[in-house]
Design a protein around this motif. Sequence first.
Motif, PDB file in Angstrom:
ATOM      1  N   SER A 176       3.242  -8.517 -14.828  1.00  0.00           N
ATOM      2  CA  SER A 176       3.896  -9.085 -13.645  1.00  0.00           C
ATOM      3  C   SER A 176       3.009 -10.112 -12.949  1.00  0.00           C
ATOM      4  O   SER A 176       3.501 -10.953 -12.194  1.00  0.00           O
ATOM      5  CB  SER A 176       4.279  -7.974 -12.669  1.00  0.00           C
ATOM      6  OG  SER A 176       3.131  -7.331 -12.141  1.00  0.00           O
ATOM      7  N   ARG A 177       1.711 -10.063 -13.218  1.00  0.00           N
ATOM      8  CA  ARG A 177       0.772 -10.996 -12.587  1.00  0.00           C
ATOM      9  C   ARG A 177       0.531 -12.250 -13.433  1.00  0.00           C
ATOM     10  O   ARG A 177      -0.284 -13.093 -13.069  1.00  0.00           O
ATOM     11  CB  ARG A 177      -0.551 -10.287 -12.301  1.00  0.00           C
ATOM     12  CG  ARG A 177      -0.441  -9.202 -11.237  1.00  0.00           C
ATOM     13  CD  ARG A 177      -1.788  -8.586 -10.930  1.00  0.00           C
ATOM     14  NE  ARG A 177      -2.771  -9.574 -10.524  1.00  0.00           N
ATOM     15  CZ  ARG A 177      -4.076  -9.317 -10.369  1.00  0.00           C
ATOM     16  NH1 ARG A 177      -4.523  -8.082 -10.606  1.00  0.00           N
ATOM     17  NH2 ARG A 177      -4.906 -10.256  -9.992  1.00  0.00           N
ATOM     18  N   PHE A 178       1.264 -12.385 -14.543  1.00  0.00           N
ATOM     19  CA  PHE A 178       1.118 -13.570 -15.377  1.00  0.00           C
ATOM     20  C   PHE A 178       1.573 -14.842 -14.662  1.00  0.00           C
ATOM     21  O   PHE A 178       1.256 -15.943 -15.097  1.00  0.00           O
ATOM     22  CB  PHE A 178       1.908 -13.406 -16.679  1.00  0.00           C
ATOM     23  CG  PHE A 178       1.180 -12.623 -17.731  1.00  0.00           C
ATOM     24  CD1 PHE A 178      -0.013 -11.979 -17.442  1.00  0.00           C
ATOM     25  CD2 PHE A 178       1.673 -12.541 -19.019  1.00  0.00           C
ATOM     26  CE1 PHE A 178      -0.687 -11.253 -18.410  1.00  0.00           C
ATOM     27  CE2 PHE A 178       1.015 -11.827 -20.000  1.00  0.00           C
ATOM     28  CZ  PHE A 178      -0.171 -11.179 -19.702  1.00  0.00           C
TER      29      PHE A 178
ATOM     30  N   LYS B  14       9.608  -9.349 -17.708  1.00  0.00           N
ATOM     31  CA  LYS B  14       8.986 -10.005 -16.558  1.00  0.00           C
ATOM     32  C   LYS B  14       9.086 -11.529 -16.591  1.00  0.00           C
ATOM     33  O   LYS B  14       8.591 -12.194 -15.673  1.00  0.00           O
ATOM     34  CB  LYS B  14       7.503  -9.614 -16.483  1.00  0.00           C
ATOM     35  CG  LYS B  14       7.240  -8.119 -16.356  1.00  0.00           C
ATOM     36  CD  LYS B  14       7.742  -7.565 -15.037  1.00  0.00           C
ATOM     37  CE  LYS B  14       7.375  -6.089 -14.908  1.00  0.00           C
ATOM     38  NZ  LYS B  14       7.861  -5.515 -13.638  1.00  0.00           N
ATOM     39  N   PHE B  15       9.713 -12.091 -17.614  1.00  0.00           N
ATOM     40  CA  PHE B  15       9.799 -13.550 -17.698  1.00  0.00           C
ATOM     41  C   PHE B  15      10.505 -14.085 -16.458  1.00  0.00           C
ATOM     42  O   PHE B  15      11.580 -13.624 -16.099  1.00  0.00           O
ATOM     43  CB  PHE B  15      10.560 -13.984 -18.946  1.00  0.00           C
ATOM     44  CG  PHE B  15      10.264 -15.401 -19.354  1.00  0.00           C
ATOM     45  CD1 PHE B  15       9.387 -15.662 -20.388  1.00  0.00           C
ATOM     46  CD2 PHE B  15      10.841 -16.485 -18.691  1.00  0.00           C
ATOM     47  CE1 PHE B  15       9.088 -16.962 -20.775  1.00  0.00           C
ATOM     48  CE2 PHE B  15      10.552 -17.790 -19.057  1.00  0.00           C
ATOM     49  CZ  PHE B  15       9.677 -18.029 -20.097  1.00  0.00           C
TER      50      PHE B  15
ATOM     51  N   TYR C  71       3.401 -18.451 -16.527  1.00  0.00           N
ATOM     52  CA  TYR C  71       3.841 -17.361 -17.408  1.00  0.00           C
ATOM     53  C   TYR C  71       3.817 -17.813 -18.868  1.00  0.00           C
ATOM     54  O   TYR C  71       3.361 -17.074 -19.750  1.00  0.00           O
ATOM     55  CB  TYR C  71       5.242 -16.908 -17.018  1.00  0.00           C
ATOM     56  CG  TYR C  71       5.572 -15.511 -17.501  1.00  0.00           C
ATOM     57  CD1 TYR C  71       5.258 -14.401 -16.726  1.00  0.00           C
ATOM     58  CD2 TYR C  71       6.185 -15.300 -18.730  1.00  0.00           C
ATOM     59  CE1 TYR C  71       5.541 -13.117 -17.169  1.00  0.00           C
ATOM     60  CE2 TYR C  71       6.476 -14.028 -19.176  1.00  0.00           C
ATOM     61  CZ  TYR C  71       6.157 -12.932 -18.396  1.00  0.00           C
ATOM     62  OH  TYR C  71       6.443 -11.665 -18.838  1.00  0.00           O
ATOM     63  N   VAL C  72       4.286 -19.020 -19.125  1.00  0.00           N
ATOM     64  CA  VAL C  72       4.283 -19.545 -20.487  1.00  0.00           C
ATOM     65  C   VAL C  72       2.853 -19.683 -21.001  1.00  0.00           C
ATOM     66  O   VAL C  72       2.548 -19.331 -22.148  1.00  0.00           O
ATOM     67  CB  VAL C  72       5.016 -20.900 -20.543  1.00  0.00           C
ATOM     68  CG1 VAL C  72       4.764 -21.605 -21.876  1.00  0.00           C
ATOM     69  CG2 VAL C  72       6.510 -20.708 -20.322  1.00  0.00           C
ATOM     70  N   GLU C  73       1.954 -20.181 -20.165  1.00  0.00           N
ATOM     71  CA  GLU C  73       0.550 -20.316 -20.565  1.00  0.00           C
ATOM     72  C   GLU C  73      -0.044 -18.961 -20.939  1.00  0.00           C
ATOM     73  O   GLU C  73      -0.786 -18.849 -21.929  1.00  0.00           O
ATOM     74  CB  GLU C  73      -0.257 -20.944 -19.427  1.00  0.00           C
ATOM     75  CG  GLU C  73       0.046 -22.410 -19.191  1.00  0.00           C
ATOM     76  CD  GLU C  73      -0.616 -22.966 -17.949  1.00  0.00           C
ATOM     77  OE1 GLU C  73      -0.804 -24.191 -17.873  1.00  0.00           O
ATOM     78  OE2 GLU C  73      -0.923 -22.164 -17.027  1.00  0.00           O
TER      79      GLU C  73
ATOM     80  N   ASN D 157      13.882 -18.968 -23.778  1.00  0.00           N
ATOM     81  CA  ASN D 157      14.030 -19.375 -22.381  1.00  0.00           C
ATOM     82  C   ASN D 157      14.088 -20.898 -22.237  1.00  0.00           C
ATOM     83  O   ASN D 157      14.744 -21.405 -21.325  1.00  0.00           O
ATOM     84  CB  ASN D 157      12.904 -18.777 -21.535  1.00  0.00           C
ATOM     85  CG  ASN D 157      13.135 -17.315 -21.210  1.00  0.00           C
ATOM     86  OD1 ASN D 157      13.806 -16.974 -20.243  1.00  0.00           O
ATOM     87  ND2 ASN D 157      12.586 -16.432 -22.036  1.00  0.00           N
ATOM     88  N   CYS D 158      13.422 -21.609 -23.128  1.00  0.00           N
ATOM     89  CA  CYS D 158      13.557 -23.065 -23.137  1.00  0.00           C
ATOM     90  C   CYS D 158      14.983 -23.462 -23.505  1.00  0.00           C
ATOM     91  O   CYS D 158      15.540 -24.413 -22.930  1.00  0.00           O
ATOM     92  CB  CYS D 158      12.580 -23.682 -24.133  1.00  0.00           C
ATOM     93  SG  CYS D 158      10.885 -23.810 -23.522  1.00  0.00           S
ATOM     94  N   ILE D 159      15.561 -22.745 -24.442  1.00  0.00           N
ATOM     95  CA  ILE D 159      16.945 -23.028 -24.835  1.00  0.00           C
ATOM     96  C   ILE D 159      17.889 -22.798 -23.663  1.00  0.00           C
ATOM     97  O   ILE D 159      18.800 -23.594 -23.411  1.00  0.00           O
ATOM     98  CB  ILE D 159      17.355 -22.160 -26.048  1.00  0.00           C
ATOM     99  CG1 ILE D 159      16.620 -22.627 -27.304  1.00  0.00           C
ATOM    100  CG2 ILE D 159      18.861 -22.205 -26.267  1.00  0.00           C
ATOM    101  CD1 ILE D 159      16.852 -21.750 -28.514  1.00  0.00           C
TER     102      ILE D 159
END
Length: 579
Positions: free
Chosen positions: A145-147, A180-181, A194-196, A219-221
């Motif tokens: 969750s901290r990402f 968590k995304f 988050y992606v990083e 998620n990009c889609i």
Amino acid sequence: MMMSLQPSSKHSIDEHSESNSKRIRIDSSDKTSFSDKMIKSYIKSIIDSLDNEESLDKMDKLIYKLSLPLSHPESLQTDQLTAIFSILSSEIGKIDTRKCHGLIQGLLNVETKDSDLSTTYCKFLCVLVSASPKWVVEIVSKLVSRFVEGNVKLLHDTLKYIISVVPTSTNIIQKQLAKKFPNRNDKKKYLVHYVENLLYVSEYCPQLGLSCWSLIVENCIKLDVELQNEIEEADDEDLEAMEGTEDGDDNENDSDSASEDDDSDDDEDDADDFDESVALDEGPEAIDVADLSAKLDSIMMILMKTTDSYFVSSDDKPLITFNNLISMFRTHILPTHYTRVVQYLLFHVTQYQSELMDSFLVTLIDVAFQPKEMVSKRIKSMQYLASYMARAKNVSKSQIVFIISYLISWIEKYIHEREEEINDGRGMDRFKMFYSVFQSVLYIFCFRYSSLKTDANTWECNLDKFFQRVIMSKFNPLKFCNDNVVLIFARISQEQDICYCYSIIESNKCERRKGLTGSTSSTNPTTGSGISWDLTSKQEFSDLAAYFPFDPLFLRRTAKFISPNYIEWDNHDESDSDY
């Protein structure tokens, strides 16, 4: 005198009472005097007498204090929290009981923005999961969750340790990563961070590599599709105004710094998504387009730059990354209805090496000419093949000739086997694949005709004879291919003296006008064959043929990034429509 952890108002905490001298109270006036020794004594008094009602009461008060945000006047301060985590790490066996369940939950939920506190917190998590793996779900949930916070290397070190202690935790991590995304409505910086962090997980935990990349691409889609929907709903004037603003911003950035620095600065831009003052007057649709564009643009830049770093390494990262992307292309990107952006990751990555381009082209051919695949997916793959061959600057002449040769052979065999079916009175929609393949040849030719001539100034694969033969066939392909492609091909083919097809185009226009006036069939003036015709089928063919996956990008920074390997359409005749 000792201090009480009893929840109370600020006034009651500030008042010292001799009658409460046996209790510990933490308030703003006493925090500095609350030493590690006193905390240790207090914590041990709770642990050593868990069956005592007074001890349980003290623990409830401690849990209450742990639940308060750091900004709260009654909250424990970072140095005190650090001491508590340090003490409890050495007493983990005693607090891992049912009675201390609430205490452990409270500890897991503590805010740990301070670096020293984060270090002690993560050490506590490692000790806890080592002593009691049952807490792994809660621990992983808190870490993941901290990402969204950005640089959280300490959290990754903790995850690495958890994976080493509990190997099966990768399944839990995978589920939590998906859960968590961030939502697409969250701030851009949250999505970017988050992606990083997902990419970082994929590096130190290869077994989660495909899952992490799949999650990012999925998620990009979603962002891509949502962006296209918003663009379709937005007014043209709104989009033009927004594009003009983006161009202006781009020029301003270029004048201030080098383009490479400009790209990197935007990755860490905390002015979150876009300049609302600019888009404010453009209506909600334009604002949504700007917002989604900024988010997708930033994520695409992260992916592009990350893969760049992979392909200069000497380890297995390039091959693993490419295989993951090809897998996701077949399972996620290709089946999705008309994405416009996310496929450019493959466009960029495959041009690193000729072997990668070969592999991508083979994948597209394999799907396009696989009879067991759905026709819609086969046509989509053919559209990708044509668009890639046209736009990818690093494609070699030998690759162009090979693809053209392959497509020509398929078309000639198809005509030989099925041309006679045209006279059976059934509709033409059963030949969609044929028209898609032929349009691909036209499209590639329009971009690459200079590469399709031999040293002797003749045409590779006897293209001149091929075009004349197929255009004059009963299939009448110029009637069903995309109008823009057909018109531009007609102009270029005449300039290059390869074939002349304007008379057939005019004849097809006449047929179309007859169709609009009620005629349902016509005769091909060139072949004399009767061809079933209906306006609905023609429109379906046109819609199907109008998708070019590697059309110019709408995203400013990503388009700029891939431009060195991208071929722009050189429109010599302003009367023709742009691709």
